[in-house]
Design a protein around this motif. Structure first.
Motif, short mmCIF file in Angstrom:
data_model
loop_
_atom_site.label_atom_id
_atom_site.label_comp_id
_atom_site.label_asym_id
_atom_site.label_seq_id
_atom_site.Cartn_x
_atom_site.Cartn_y
_atom_site.Cartn_z
N ALA A 115 0.83 -1.20 0.00
CA ALA A 115 0.00 0.00 0.00
C ALA A 115 0.86 1.25 0.00
N SER A 116 0.25 2.36 -0.38
CA SER A 116 0.83 3.68 -0.16
C SER A 116 0.70 4.00 1.31
N GLY A 117 1.76 4.52 1.92
CA GLY A 117 1.74 4.80 3.35
C GLY A 117 0.66 5.79 3.76
N THR A 118 0.55 6.87 3.01
CA THR A 118 -0.46 7.87 3.37
C THR A 118 -1.87 7.32 3.21
N VAL A 119 -2.08 6.51 2.19
CA VAL A 119 -3.42 5.94 1.94
C VAL A 119 -3.81 4.95 3.02
N ILE A 120 -2.89 4.06 3.40
CA ILE A 120 -3.25 3.04 4.37
C ILE A 120 -3.40 3.63 5.78
N ILE A 121 -2.66 4.68 6.09
CA ILE A 121 -2.84 5.35 7.38
C ILE A 121 -4.21 6.04 7.43
N GLY A 159 -5.09 -0.53 19.08
CA GLY A 159 -3.69 -0.66 19.47
C GLY A 159 -2.88 -1.55 18.55
N LYS A 160 -3.46 -1.95 17.41
CA LYS A 160 -2.75 -2.79 16.45
C LYS A 160 -1.99 -1.90 15.46
N PRO A 161 -0.69 -2.11 15.31
CA PRO A 161 0.06 -1.30 14.35
C PRO A 161 -0.35 -1.64 12.91
N ILE A 162 -0.13 -0.69 12.03
CA ILE A 162 -0.45 -0.87 10.61
C ILE A 162 0.81 -1.35 9.90
N CYS A 163 0.78 -2.55 9.35
CA CYS A 163 1.95 -3.14 8.70
C CYS A 163 1.67 -3.29 7.21
N ALA A 203 2.44 3.72 13.13
CA ALA A 203 1.76 3.78 14.43
C ALA A 203 1.69 5.22 14.90
N HIS A 204 0.70 5.51 15.73
CA HIS A 204 0.47 6.87 16.21
C HIS A 204 1.50 7.24 17.28
N GLU A 205 2.11 8.39 17.13
CA GLU A 205 3.16 8.80 18.07
C GLU A 205 2.66 8.90 19.50
N LYS A 206 1.46 9.42 19.70
CA LYS A 206 0.95 9.61 21.06
C LYS A 206 0.24 8.37 21.57
N HIS A 207 -0.70 7.83 20.83
CA HIS A 207 -1.53 6.73 21.32
C HIS A 207 -0.77 5.40 21.40
N PHE A 208 0.13 5.19 20.46
CA PHE A 208 0.94 3.95 20.47
C PHE A 208 2.28 4.19 21.14
#
Length: 402
Positions: A143-149, A160-164, A176-181
């Protein structure tokens, strides 16, 4: 022979100039990043790069003139060598291109993941999740990083599951989110993944932190971090460091070389900041130094997203900053401008394209002229090594006096 000069390498990530003989093998026949951008918008203003030989190099590469249009007067008028370089590495990815230009072509095959869901072997994900204490992952596809985020960011915050995800590169990316993860937690997960990916021969794991609270607000931050395997042999950077010289990396260069051969690593992101930091490092760098910058936006922000106008404006901005470098150059300095592969924003898909790359070399004492089509990116590294009075690299043919 100059022994105490400085070498500055301005690496325009993905700036291909067409014409790779083996492009069809990679599904990239006809790709031409520069030529197609200029044609798509009816011209492009790059007076300083043109004065250094860019358009002549591109014409030599493709056999046809770049439809750039009339150029304003150049502000950079230093003597220059120009030509183009062919890639001999087996891939068209970031690591292969960078390593080859530093004298170490990739002559083995990287491992890759299939693009469709699920991209990753279940046993690999199980090992990563188990050691990292994760409830699972999201994404699991190319995937494109911006699209999948944008697609999975809200679910990531909730679960809480990271996006791989992966791409056409030999890469495993974790967003992953800087604050929440948590940024440090993301880095730790990437380190765990990097360990378990070794049997798969994957070149890099990339941490892709982002911020924002809901769809439409998500934005990747500047705290990206690449975990790269080490080059199989000593590169130009290692040889320089071992000889007592300075190797100053700007942007993601240190990560790409797994921090091998680096004496000072400076973080920066965005075209303006990368230029600002590069100029500052050149101003401060002592004699017997290499300053090496990766201008990633051409690839990450415009090439992969197939943004022709963004790419064109980025090129024009790059060109506009070149005159600021000239007064910082000492008598013995030489500058290289090149790229690691193509990423034609007019081409099908969103992947890199197999292309020739520019080879522009300039400085106050450079003997100007056309150096032809170089048979390997490694010729750049070999030329730099000779100029700096270093031992010969394993691969490449110098064009210093050619």
């Amino acid at each position: 022979m100059q022994e105490k000069g400085r070498v500055i390498i301005l690496m325009m990530d993905s700036f291909g100039i067409g014409g790779a003989e083996d492009a069809a093998k990679f599904g990239d026949e006809g790709a031409d990043t520069l030529g197609h951008i200029a044609a798509a918008r009816g011209g492009i203003k790059l007076p300083n790069l043109a004065a250094l030989g860019l358009f002549k190099a591109a014409q030599a590469s493709t056999g046809k003139a770049v439809p750039a249009g009339e150029q304003p007067p150049a502000a950079v008028n230093l003597p220059a060598k120009y030509g183009f370089m062919k890639e001999i590495s087996h891939g068209k990815d970031t690591s292969s291109g960078h390593w080859e230009m530093a004298g170490v072509p990739v002559t083995f095959e990287w491992g890759y993941f299939k693009p469709g869901y699920p991209s990753f072997p279940p046993e690999l994900i199980e090992k990563i999740c188990s050691e990292a204490g994760l409830p699972g992952i999201l994404g699991n596809k190319a995937a494109s990083g911006t699209v999948i985020i944008e697609e999975l960011g809200e679910e990531h915050i909730k679960t809480g599951k990271p996006i791989c995800y992966t791409s056409a590169d030999s890469v495993f990316q974790i967003a992953a989110h800087e604050k929440h993860f948590g940024l440090e937690r993301l880095y730790r997960v990437c380190e765990i993944a990097f360990k378990h990916l070794k049997p798969y021969n994957i070149a890099r794991v990339i941490a892709r932190p982002f911020e924002g609270e809901k769809k439409g607000e998500f934005k990747r931050t500047k705290n990206r971090h690449d975990y790269s395997v080490t080059p199989p042999h000593e590169t130009l950077l290692d040889v320089m460091k071992n000889a007592g010289g300075n190797v100053i990396s700007v942007g993601k260069i240190a990560d790409i070389y797994a921090h091998c051969g680096i004496t000072r690593a400076v973080k920066a992101s965005g075209l303006q900041e990368l230029w600002d930091v590069t100029l500052q490092e050149v101003k401060n760098a002592p004699d017997n130094s290499i300053v090496f910058t990766n201008f990633v936006d051409f690839d990450m922000t415009w090439g992969h997203r197939r943004d022709v106008e963004g790419y064109a404006k980025g090129l024009e901005y790059f060109d506009s900053r070149l005159p600021e470098l000239v007064p910082l150059l000492k008598e013995k300095d030489i500058v290289f401008i090149t790229a690691d592969h193509g990423c034609d924003p007019t081409y099908k898909g969103t992947d890199h394209t197999r292309e020739h790359v520019p080879m522009l070399m300039f400085g106050k004492n450079v003997k100007p002229g056309f150096v032809g089509g170089r048979e390997s990116y490694a010729d750049l590294g070999q030329t730099a090594a000779e100029y700096l009075g270093l031992p010969k690299l394993l691969t490449g043919k110098s064009f210093l006096n050619g």
